[in-house]
Design a protein around this motif. Structure first.
Motif, PDB file in Angstrom:
ATOM      1  N   SER A  34     -80.687  25.808  -6.541  1.00 25.83           N
ATOM      2  CA  SER A  34     -81.015  24.516  -7.157  1.00 25.83           C
ATOM      3  C   SER A  34     -79.768  23.845  -7.733  1.00 25.83           C
ATOM      4  O   SER A  34     -79.616  22.624  -7.649  1.00 25.83           O
ATOM      5  CB  SER A  34     -82.097  24.678  -8.231  1.00 25.83           C
ATOM      6  OG  SER A  34     -81.603  25.347  -9.376  1.00 25.83           O
ATOM      7  N   LEU A  35     -78.867  24.641  -8.308  1.00 25.05           N
ATOM      8  CA  LEU A  35     -77.598  24.076  -8.787  1.00 25.05           C
ATOM      9  C   LEU A  35     -76.784  23.520  -7.622  1.00 25.05           C
ATOM     10  O   LEU A  35     -76.220  22.420  -7.718  1.00 25.05           O
ATOM     11  CB  LEU A  35     -76.772  25.141  -9.507  1.00 25.05           C
ATOM     12  CG  LEU A  35     -77.061  25.374 -10.969  1.00 25.05           C
ATOM     13  CD1 LEU A  35     -76.260  26.557 -11.472  1.00 25.05           C
ATOM     14  CD2 LEU A  35     -76.781  24.139 -11.783  1.00 25.05           C
ATOM     15  N   ALA A  36     -76.717  24.289  -6.531  1.00 28.10           N
ATOM     16  CA  ALA A  36     -75.978  23.827  -5.355  1.00 28.10           C
ATOM     17  C   ALA A  36     -76.595  22.548  -4.808  1.00 28.10           C
ATOM     18  O   ALA A  36     -75.878  21.606  -4.436  1.00 28.10           O
ATOM     19  CB  ALA A  36     -75.963  24.917  -4.286  1.00 28.10           C
ATOM     20  N   TYR A  37     -77.922  22.471  -4.775  1.00 23.54           N
ATOM     21  CA  TYR A  37     -78.594  21.271  -4.284  1.00 23.54           C
ATOM     22  C   TYR A  37     -78.278  20.066  -5.170  1.00 23.54           C
ATOM     23  O   TYR A  37     -77.951  18.988  -4.672  1.00 23.54           O
ATOM     24  CB  TYR A  37     -80.114  21.488  -4.221  1.00 23.54           C
ATOM     25  CG  TYR A  37     -80.836  20.217  -3.867  1.00 23.54           C
ATOM     26  CD1 TYR A  37     -80.941  19.813  -2.541  1.00 23.54           C
ATOM     27  CD2 TYR A  37     -81.389  19.396  -4.853  1.00 23.54           C
ATOM     28  CE1 TYR A  37     -81.572  18.624  -2.207  1.00 23.54           C
ATOM     29  CE2 TYR A  37     -82.009  18.221  -4.537  1.00 23.54           C
ATOM     30  CZ  TYR A  37     -82.109  17.833  -3.204  1.00 23.54           C
ATOM     31  OH  TYR A  37     -82.722  16.655  -2.888  1.00 23.54           O
ATOM     32  N   LEU A  38     -78.404  20.257  -6.485  1.00 22.76           N
ATOM     33  CA  LEU A  38     -78.129  19.164  -7.419  1.00 22.76           C
ATOM     34  C   LEU A  38     -76.704  18.648  -7.226  1.00 22.76           C
ATOM     35  O   LEU A  38     -76.472  17.438  -7.125  1.00 22.76           O
ATOM     36  CB  LEU A  38     -78.328  19.633  -8.861  1.00 22.76           C
ATOM     37  CG  LEU A  38     -77.955  18.642  -9.954  1.00 22.76           C
ATOM     38  CD1 LEU A  38     -78.893  17.448  -9.946  1.00 22.76           C
ATOM     39  CD2 LEU A  38     -77.970  19.321 -11.309  1.00 22.76           C
ATOM     40  N   ALA A  39     -75.751  19.552  -7.145  1.00 27.94           N
ATOM     41  CA  ALA A  39     -74.351  19.152  -6.995  1.00 27.94           C
ATOM     42  C   ALA A  39     -74.113  18.501  -5.634  1.00 27.94           C
ATOM     43  O   ALA A  39     -73.358  17.522  -5.532  1.00 27.94           O
ATOM     44  CB  ALA A  39     -73.437  20.357  -7.175  1.00 27.94           C
ATOM     45  N   ALA A  40     -74.750  19.002  -4.583  1.00 27.86           N
ATOM     46  CA  ALA A  40     -74.600  18.388  -3.258  1.00 27.86           C
ATOM     47  C   ALA A  40     -75.173  16.981  -3.260  1.00 27.86           C
ATOM     48  O   ALA A  40     -74.592  16.063  -2.662  1.00 27.86           O
ATOM     49  CB  ALA A  40     -75.294  19.243  -2.198  1.00 27.86           C
ATOM     50  N   GLU A  41     -76.280  16.801  -3.959  1.00 27.07           N
ATOM     51  CA  GLU A  41     -76.862  15.458  -4.051  1.00 27.07           C
ATOM     52  C   GLU A  41     -75.911  14.503  -4.778  1.00 27.07           C
ATOM     53  O   GLU A  41     -75.758  13.351  -4.386  1.00 27.07           O
ATOM     54  CB  GLU A  41     -78.212  15.521  -4.765  1.00 27.07           C
ATOM     55  CG  GLU A  41     -78.941  14.205  -4.716  1.00 27.07           C
ATOM     56  CD  GLU A  41     -80.346  14.291  -5.251  1.00 27.07           C
ATOM     57  OE1 GLU A  41     -80.529  13.925  -6.429  1.00 27.07           O
ATOM     58  OE2 GLU A  41     -81.250  14.721  -4.516  1.00 27.07           O
ATOM     59  N   ILE A  42     -75.261  15.002  -5.808  1.00 27.18           N
ATOM     60  CA  ILE A  42     -74.287  14.176  -6.535  1.00 27.18           C
ATOM     61  C   ILE A  42     -73.109  13.836  -5.631  1.00 27.18           C
ATOM     62  O   ILE A  42     -72.588  12.719  -5.668  1.00 27.18           O
ATOM     63  CB  ILE A  42     -73.832  14.887  -7.830  1.00 27.18           C
ATOM     64  CG1 ILE A  42     -75.003  14.990  -8.802  1.00 27.18           C
ATOM     65  CG2 ILE A  42     -72.661  14.162  -8.477  1.00 27.18           C
ATOM     66  CD1 ILE A  42     -74.778  15.934  -9.955  1.00 27.18           C
ATOM     67  N   LEU A  43     -72.698  14.782  -4.798  1.00 24.60           N
ATOM     68  CA  LEU A  43     -71.610  14.516  -3.841  1.00 24.60           C
ATOM     69  C   LEU A  43     -71.989  13.425  -2.850  1.00 24.60           C
ATOM     70  O   LEU A  43     -71.153  12.598  -2.484  1.00 24.60           O
ATOM     71  CB  LEU A  43     -71.268  15.788  -3.052  1.00 24.60           C
ATOM     72  CG  LEU A  43     -70.368  16.795  -3.727  1.00 24.60           C
ATOM     73  CD1 LEU A  43     -70.336  18.088  -2.922  1.00 24.60           C
ATOM     74  CD2 LEU A  43     -68.976  16.241  -3.913  1.00 24.60           C
ATOM     75  N   LEU A  44     -73.237  13.436  -2.416  1.00 24.24           N
ATOM     76  CA  LEU A  44     -73.663  12.528  -1.359  1.00 24.24           C
ATOM     77  C   LEU A  44     -74.132  11.163  -1.847  1.00 24.24           C
ATOM     78  O   LEU A  44     -74.175  10.212  -1.068  1.00 24.24           O
ATOM     79  CB  LEU A  44     -74.779  13.177  -0.532  1.00 24.24           C
ATOM     80  CG  LEU A  44     -74.380  14.475   0.178  1.00 24.24           C
ATOM     81  CD1 LEU A  44     -75.595  15.129   0.812  1.00 24.24           C
ATOM     82  CD2 LEU A  44     -73.298  14.200   1.216  1.00 24.24           C
ATOM     83  N   LYS A  45     -74.484  11.059  -3.118  1.00 21.95           N
ATOM     84  CA  LYS A  45     -75.009   9.798  -3.654  1.00 21.95           C
ATOM     85  C   LYS A  45     -74.159   9.349  -4.830  1.00 21.95           C
ATOM     86  O   LYS A  45     -73.942  10.107  -5.765  1.00 21.95           O
ATOM     87  CB  LYS A  45     -76.462   9.968  -4.082  1.00 21.95           C
ATOM     88  CG  LYS A  45     -77.345  10.333  -2.898  1.00 21.95           C
ATOM     89  CD  LYS A  45     -78.760  10.530  -3.307  1.00 21.95           C
ATOM     90  CE  LYS A  45     -79.544  10.918  -2.061  1.00 21.95           C
ATOM     91  NZ  LYS A  45     -80.901  11.184  -2.291  1.00 21.95           N
ATOM     92  N   ALA A  46     -73.738   8.124  -4.778  1.00 25.95           N
ATOM     93  CA  ALA A  46     -72.844   7.610  -5.812  1.00 25.95           C
ATOM     94  C   ALA A  46     -73.588   7.246  -7.094  1.00 25.95           C
ATOM     95  O   ALA A  46     -72.987   7.192  -8.159  1.00 25.95           O
ATOM     96  CB  ALA A  46     -72.089   6.384  -5.292  1.00 25.95           C
ATOM     97  N   ARG A  47     -74.874   7.004  -7.018  1.00 30.56           N
ATOM     98  CA  ARG A  47     -75.624   6.546  -8.190  1.00 30.56           C
ATOM     99  C   ARG A  47     -76.888   7.378  -8.390  1.00 30.56           C
ATOM    100  O   ARG A  47     -77.453   7.902  -7.441  1.00 30.56           O
ATOM    101  CB  ARG A  47     -76.044   5.094  -8.009  1.00 30.56           C
ATOM    102  CG  ARG A  47     -74.881   4.147  -7.982  1.00 30.56           C
ATOM    103  CD  ARG A  47     -75.124   3.078  -9.014  1.00 30.56           C
ATOM    104  NE  ARG A  47     -73.974   2.223  -9.157  1.00 30.56           N
ATOM    105  CZ  ARG A  47     -73.082   2.354 -10.113  1.00 30.56           C
ATOM    106  NH1 ARG A  47     -73.188   3.300 -10.976  1.00 30.56           N
ATOM    107  NH2 ARG A  47     -72.082   1.529 -10.217  1.00 30.56           N
ATOM    108  N   LEU A  48     -77.333   7.396  -9.638  1.00 32.28           N
ATOM    109  CA  LEU A  48     -78.587   8.034  -9.979  1.00 32.28           C
ATOM    110  C   LEU A  48     -79.725   7.211  -9.384  1.00 32.28           C
ATOM    111  O   LEU A  48     -79.776   6.000  -9.554  1.00 32.28           O
ATOM    112  CB  LEU A  48     -78.743   8.103 -11.501  1.00 32.28           C
ATOM    113  CG  LEU A  48     -80.028   8.693 -12.044  1.00 32.28           C
ATOM    114  CD1 LEU A  48     -80.070  10.183 -11.737  1.00 32.28           C
ATOM    115  CD2 LEU A  48     -80.118   8.464 -13.537  1.00 32.28           C
TER     116      LEU A  48
END
Length: 182
Positions: free
Chosen positions: A76-90
Motif C-alpha cells: 500500500s505504501l508502494a502504491y501510494l508513492a507510485a500514484e504520487i509519482l504518476l499524478k501531479a495533483r491530489l
C-alpha cells in the motif's frame, strides 16, 4: 487526562518512530502538496480509520493474519508513492483510499497494543491521538525543511519524485521482507 491516558498518548506517538510506515505515509501525504487544510483532513481521515481498525482488531471483531497484513502495508505504501509519482495533483476521492490505508495500518499494528482492564475507549482514543500527533510532527518537520520550496518549479522533480521513488522501493522491500517473515 489521567496518567493512563497520557501513557497511551505517548505510546501512540512512539508507535510511529519504530514503524517507519506511518512516517512514510505522512511523507507521502505531504508530497501531494495539496495544502495545509486538505493535508490535515487526510491525516484526520487516516487516524479515524486507524483507530477504528485498532478497536475492531483488539476486541476480536476483525482478525487478519499478520503474514497477510504486513506485506499488504508495504504494497500500500508502494502504491501510494507510485500514484504520487504518476499524478501531479491530489485528485478527488483520495479520502477513500486514505481511509482504506488507515484501516489496513490499524489492523496491522493492533497485535502489539495492550489495553488497560478498564476505559478501553479512552485508551484507544489517546493512542490514536498520539499516532496523529506523531504524523503531524513529521509534517511539521517537512514543512520547516521543505515548505519554502513547494511553490518552486523544480520542487516536483527534485523533491517529490525522489522521495516518492524512495517510498516505492521501501514499500516493496517491506512487503517482501514481511512476506518472507522478516
Amino acid at each position: 487526562m489521567c496518567s493512563s491516558d497520557l501513557t497511551y498518548l505517548r505510546r501512540g506517538f512512539a508507535h510511529v518512530v519504530p514503524a517507519p510506515e506511518h512516517a512514510l505515509f505522512a511523507v507521502g501525504m505531504f508530497a501531494l502538496g495539496a495544502g495545509l487544510l486538505p493535508l490535515l483532513a487526510l491525516l484526520g481521515t487516516f487516524t479515524l480509520a486507524h483507530t477504528l481498525a485498532l478497536a475492531l482488531t483488539v476486541f476480536g471483531v476483525v482478525t487478519l493474519r499478520p503474514t497477510i497484513v504486513g506485506p499488504m502495508i508495504g504494497l500500500s505504501l508502494a502504491y501510494l508513492a507510485a500514484e504520487i509519482l504518476l499524478k501531479a495533483r491530489l485528485e478527488r476521492g483520495r479520502s477513500g483510499l486514505v481511509f482504506a490505508l488507515g484501516l489496513l495500518f490499524g489492523t496491522g499494528f493492533a497485535g502489539g497494543l495492550e489495553l488497560p482492564t478498564s476505559d478501553h475507549g479512552i485508551a484507544l482514543a489517546a493512542y490514536g491521538l498520539g499516532v496523529a500527533g506523531a504524523q503531524l510532527a513529521v509534517v511539521a518537520v517537512l514543512t520547516v525543511l521543505l515548505g519554502w520550496a513547494q511553490k518552486r518549479a523544480w520542487y516536483r522533480s527534485r523533491v517529490v519524485v525522489p522521495l516518492s521513488a524512495l517510498v516505492v522501493v521501501f514499500g516493496l522491500w517491506l512487503s517482501v521482507a514481511r512476506w518472507m517473515g522478516d
